[in-house]
Design a protein around this motif. Structure first.
Motif, PDB file in Angstrom:
ATOM      1  N   TYR A  13       0.937  -1.212  -0.008  1.00  0.00           N
ATOM      2  CA  TYR A  13       0.086  -0.067   0.100  1.00  0.00           C
ATOM      3  C   TYR A  13       0.578   1.268   0.069  1.00  0.00           C
ATOM      4  O   TYR A  13       0.433   2.084  -0.648  1.00  0.00           O
ATOM      5  N   THR A  14       1.988   1.367   0.583  1.00  0.00           N
ATOM      6  CA  THR A  14       2.754   2.385   0.756  1.00  0.00           C
ATOM      7  C   THR A  14       3.463   2.726  -0.846  1.00  0.00           C
ATOM      8  O   THR A  14       3.602   3.741  -1.080  1.00  0.00           O
ATOM      9  N   ARG A  15       3.889   1.520  -1.421  1.00  0.00           N
ATOM     10  CA  ARG A  15       4.141   1.662  -2.621  1.00  0.00           C
ATOM     11  C   ARG A  15       3.164   2.306  -3.778  1.00  0.00           C
ATOM     12  O   ARG A  15       3.528   3.232  -4.614  1.00  0.00           O
ATOM     13  N   LEU A  16       1.871   2.044  -3.483  1.00  0.00           N
ATOM     14  CA  LEU A  16       0.878   2.550  -4.049  1.00  0.00           C
ATOM     15  C   LEU A  16       0.659   4.330  -3.836  1.00  0.00           C
ATOM     16  O   LEU A  16       0.549   4.772  -4.664  1.00  0.00           O
ATOM     17  N   GLU A  17       0.697   4.678  -2.552  1.00  0.00           N
ATOM     18  CA  GLU A  17       0.628   5.764  -2.135  1.00  0.00           C
ATOM     19  C   GLU A  17       1.753   6.776  -3.008  1.00  0.00           C
ATOM     20  O   GLU A  17       1.631   8.019  -3.029  1.00  0.00           O
ATOM     21  N   GLN A  18       3.122   5.884  -3.103  1.00  0.00           N
ATOM     22  CA  GLN A  18       4.187   6.721  -3.416  1.00  0.00           C
ATOM     23  C   GLN A  18       4.287   6.644  -4.943  1.00  0.00           C
ATOM     24  O   GLN A  18       5.461   7.260  -5.354  1.00  0.00           O
ATOM     25  N   GLY A  19       3.368   6.064  -5.651  1.00  0.00           N
ATOM     26  CA  GLY A  19       3.451   6.113  -7.075  1.00  0.00           C
ATOM     27  C   GLY A  19       4.558   5.077  -7.632  1.00  0.00           C
ATOM     28  O   GLY A  19       4.915   5.104  -8.687  1.00  0.00           O
ATOM     29  N   ARG A  20       4.776   4.073  -6.830  1.00  0.00           N
ATOM     30  CA  ARG A  20       5.850   3.085  -7.184  1.00  0.00           C
ATOM     31  C   ARG A  20       5.252   1.836  -7.530  1.00  0.00           C
ATOM     32  O   ARG A  20       6.142   0.788  -7.779  1.00  0.00           O
ATOM     33  N   ALA A  21       3.848   1.443  -7.345  1.00  0.00           N
ATOM     34  CA  ALA A  21       3.419   0.276  -7.656  1.00  0.00           C
ATOM     35  C   ALA A  21       2.283   0.514  -9.053  1.00  0.00           C
ATOM     36  O   ALA A  21       1.572   1.470  -8.695  1.00  0.00           O
ATOM     37  N   THR A  22       2.449  -0.211  -9.895  1.00  0.00           N
ATOM     38  CA  THR A  22       1.484   0.053 -11.082  1.00  0.00           C
ATOM     39  C   THR A  22       0.719  -1.330 -11.369  1.00  0.00           C
ATOM     40  O   THR A  22       1.096  -2.382 -10.843  1.00  0.00           O
ATOM     41  N   ASN A  23      -0.214  -1.180 -11.805  1.00  0.00           N
ATOM     42  CA  ASN A  23      -1.438  -2.224 -12.215  1.00  0.00           C
ATOM     43  C   ASN A  23      -1.841  -3.028 -11.071  1.00  0.00           C
ATOM     44  O   ASN A  23      -1.937  -4.288 -11.167  1.00  0.00           O
ATOM     45  N   PRO A  24      -2.369  -2.372 -10.143  1.00  0.00           N
ATOM     46  CA  PRO A  24      -3.079  -3.248  -8.939  1.00  0.00           C
ATOM     47  C   PRO A  24      -4.435  -3.368  -9.538  1.00  0.00           C
ATOM     48  O   PRO A  24      -4.840  -3.115 -10.520  1.00  0.00           O
ATOM     49  N   SER A  25      -4.653  -4.871  -9.073  1.00  0.00           N
ATOM     50  CA  SER A  25      -5.791  -5.564  -9.394  1.00  0.00           C
ATOM     51  C   SER A  25      -7.087  -4.785  -9.362  1.00  0.00           C
ATOM     52  O   SER A  25      -7.206  -4.004  -8.149  1.00  0.00           O
ATOM     53  N   ALA A  71      -5.839   3.975 -12.053  1.00  0.00           N
ATOM     54  CA  ALA A  71      -5.109   2.519 -11.832  1.00  0.00           C
ATOM     55  C   ALA A  71      -4.970   2.105 -13.272  1.00  0.00           C
ATOM     56  O   ALA A  71      -3.869   1.253 -13.557  1.00  0.00           O
ATOM     57  N   HIS A  72      -5.625   2.287 -14.283  1.00  0.00           N
ATOM     58  CA  HIS A  72      -5.532   1.573 -15.746  1.00  0.00           C
ATOM     59  C   HIS A  72      -5.562   2.612 -16.597  1.00  0.00           C
ATOM     60  O   HIS A  72      -6.901   2.971 -17.081  1.00  0.00           O
ATOM     61  N   PRO A  73      -4.584   3.067 -16.997  1.00  0.00           N
ATOM     62  CA  PRO A  73      -4.495   4.163 -17.971  1.00  0.00           C
ATOM     63  C   PRO A  73      -5.046   3.609 -19.215  1.00  0.00           C
ATOM     64  O   PRO A  73      -4.922   2.471 -19.465  1.00  0.00           O
ATOM     65  N   PRO A  74      -5.364   4.506 -20.094  1.00  0.00           N
ATOM     66  CA  PRO A  74      -6.031   4.120 -21.705  1.00  0.00           C
ATOM     67  C   PRO A  74      -5.009   3.015 -22.272  1.00  0.00           C
ATOM     68  O   PRO A  74      -5.948   2.416 -23.008  1.00  0.00           O
ATOM     69  N   GLN A  75      -3.966   3.119 -22.089  1.00  0.00           N
ATOM     70  CA  GLN A  75      -2.892   2.290 -22.941  1.00  0.00           C
ATOM     71  C   GLN A  75      -3.431   0.954 -22.652  1.00  0.00           C
ATOM     72  O   GLN A  75      -3.161  -0.007 -23.539  1.00  0.00           O
ATOM     73  N   ARG A  76      -4.024   0.651 -21.690  1.00  0.00           N
ATOM     74  CA  ARG A  76      -4.297  -0.851 -21.130  1.00  0.00           C
ATOM     75  C   ARG A  76      -5.824  -1.127 -21.927  1.00  0.00           C
ATOM     76  O   ARG A  76      -6.272  -2.463 -21.873  1.00  0.00           O
ATOM     77  N   ARG A  77      -6.492  -0.079 -22.370  1.00  0.00           N
ATOM     78  CA  ARG A  77      -7.903  -0.422 -22.663  1.00  0.00           C
ATOM     79  C   ARG A  77      -7.835  -0.880 -24.125  1.00  0.00           C
ATOM     80  O   ARG A  77      -6.846  -0.701 -25.067  1.00  0.00           O
ATOM     81  N   PRO A  78      -9.077  -1.060 -24.681  1.00  0.00           N
ATOM     82  CA  PRO A  78      -9.039  -1.710 -26.023  1.00  0.00           C
ATOM     83  C   PRO A  78      -8.699  -0.883 -27.092  1.00  0.00           C
ATOM     84  O   PRO A  78      -8.766   0.326 -26.892  1.00  0.00           O
ATOM     85  N   ALA A  79      -8.055  -1.405 -28.011  1.00  0.00           N
ATOM     86  CA  ALA A  79      -7.819  -0.584 -29.139  1.00  0.00           C
ATOM     87  C   ALA A  79      -8.766   0.183 -30.015  1.00  0.00           C
ATOM     88  O   ALA A  79      -8.497   1.368 -30.691  1.00  0.00           O
ATOM     89  N   ASN A  80     -10.019  -0.129 -29.737  1.00  0.00           N
ATOM     90  CA  ASN A  80     -11.251   0.427 -30.507  1.00  0.00           C
ATOM     91  C   ASN A  80     -11.577   1.496 -29.470  1.00  0.00           C
ATOM     92  O   ASN A  80     -12.855   1.950 -29.938  1.00  0.00           O
ATOM     93  N   SER A  81     -11.152   1.925 -28.545  1.00  0.00           N
ATOM     94  CA  SER A  81     -11.462   2.875 -27.639  1.00  0.00           C
ATOM     95  C   SER A  81     -10.464   4.243 -27.998  1.00  0.00           C
ATOM     96  O   SER A  81      -9.597   4.333 -27.459  1.00  0.00           O
TER      97      SER A  81
END
Length: 290
Positions: free
Chosen positions: A60-72, A97-107
């Motif tokens: 959780y500390t890593r999440l707050e510090q911006g050092r953890a990506t892609n939380p479930s 948590a899920h930036p647009p580059q992870r979203r479908p290409a048709n978006s």
């Protein structure tokens, strides 16, 4: 690829800021956490949030510090529950948590500034009430005459067109036009922050935030509060130089497939507002064309 990684890192940092902000608003009593000894920070401690959400304090500390990506999604939902997030804040958490580059290409990313002819005809059809079309960055892409009479500042705009947020924070007349300016300002900030996370590729929105942060102390303070709101419906008060003081209800309608564009339609709440709209219709202004 490097650009995409940079965007993900930025989103992770924004996620951390949002989590810290929301954590400070949840009291130990509300979370059911025993209060032992003196507390140096408002709200919950990191280890308390982590324990209640069922994750390690280190993670959780890593999440707050911006050092953890892609939380479930499961972790995000657990955090939303612990932090008492409402539906809009929960959606914002997932967007961060899920930036647009992870979203479908048709978006496709937002940014189209063209308004369909059918939408312009719809604006004309509801000419008895004010209506305008917004993009995710609150650029006014089109408006009917009564909307421009209602908000005169939209007719006096930079060469690249009117913007509601710029009008509210930089137009000196806005503070007298909106009797509840503080409330309108907070709603505007909340929508911009919500939209910025959902439309990270909207470059004009990023430039707008930078501009307003540089020029408006009120904007900087409110932006730092991390509040998010989705533009839906409500009531807005006006104190118009020609029509006096009145309230209008508004509804926001989104166009699927039009890259984040929305139609905002106002309607009279009572007879005073109806009379005010009649007075405004007698002095229409030219509609902006993009």
């Amino acid at each position: 690829m490097a650009r995409g990684i940079g965007g993900a890192v930025k989103q992770a940092r924004e996620l951390g800021k949002f989590l810290r902000s929301r954590r400070s608003h949840v009291t130990p009593e509300a979370a059911g956490v025993p209060v032992l000894g003196r507390r140096r920070v408002p709200g919950l401690r990191r280890e308390e949030v982590a324990g209640l959400a069922g994750v390690s304090t280190v993670y959780y500390t890593r999440l707050e510090q911006g050092r953890a990506t892609n939380p479930s999604d499961a972790v995000l939902e657990a955090l939303a529950r612990v932090l008492w997030l409402d539906a809009t804040e929960r959606a914002h958490l997932h967007d961060l948590a899920h930036p647009p580059q992870r979203r479908p290409a048709n978006s496709p990313p937002p940014g189209a500034r063209q308004v369909r002819a059918d939408v312009r005809r719809l604006l004309d059809a509801v000419g008895a009430v004010p209506a305008y079309v917004l993009d995710p960055g609150m650029d006014v892409l089109a408006a009917n005459e009564l909307a421009l009479a209602l908000v005169p500042g939209l007719a006096v705009a930079p060469a690249d067109g009117p913007n509601l947020a710029r009008h509210i924070f930089l137009d000196t007349e806005a503070r007298s036009l909106y009797p509840q300016w503080d409330q309108v300002a907070r709603q505007t900030i909340g929508y911009l922050r919500f939209s910025a996370a959902r439309h990270v590729h909207h470059s004009r929105l990023g430039h707008l935030v930078a501009e307003l942060s540089a020029l408006s102390p009120e904007f900087r303070i409110l932006w730092a509060a991390q509040e998010v709101r989705e533009k839906t419906y409500g009531t807005k008060s006006f104190d118009h130089p020609l029509a006096g003081r009145f309230d209008l209800a508004y509804e926001t309608l989104y166009f699927p497939g039009d890259e984040g564009q929305s139609l905002v339609i106002f309607s009279a709440v009572h007879g005073t507002a109806q009379s005010a709209l009649k007075r405004l219709s007698a002095s229409p202004m030219e509609c902006p064309q993009r």
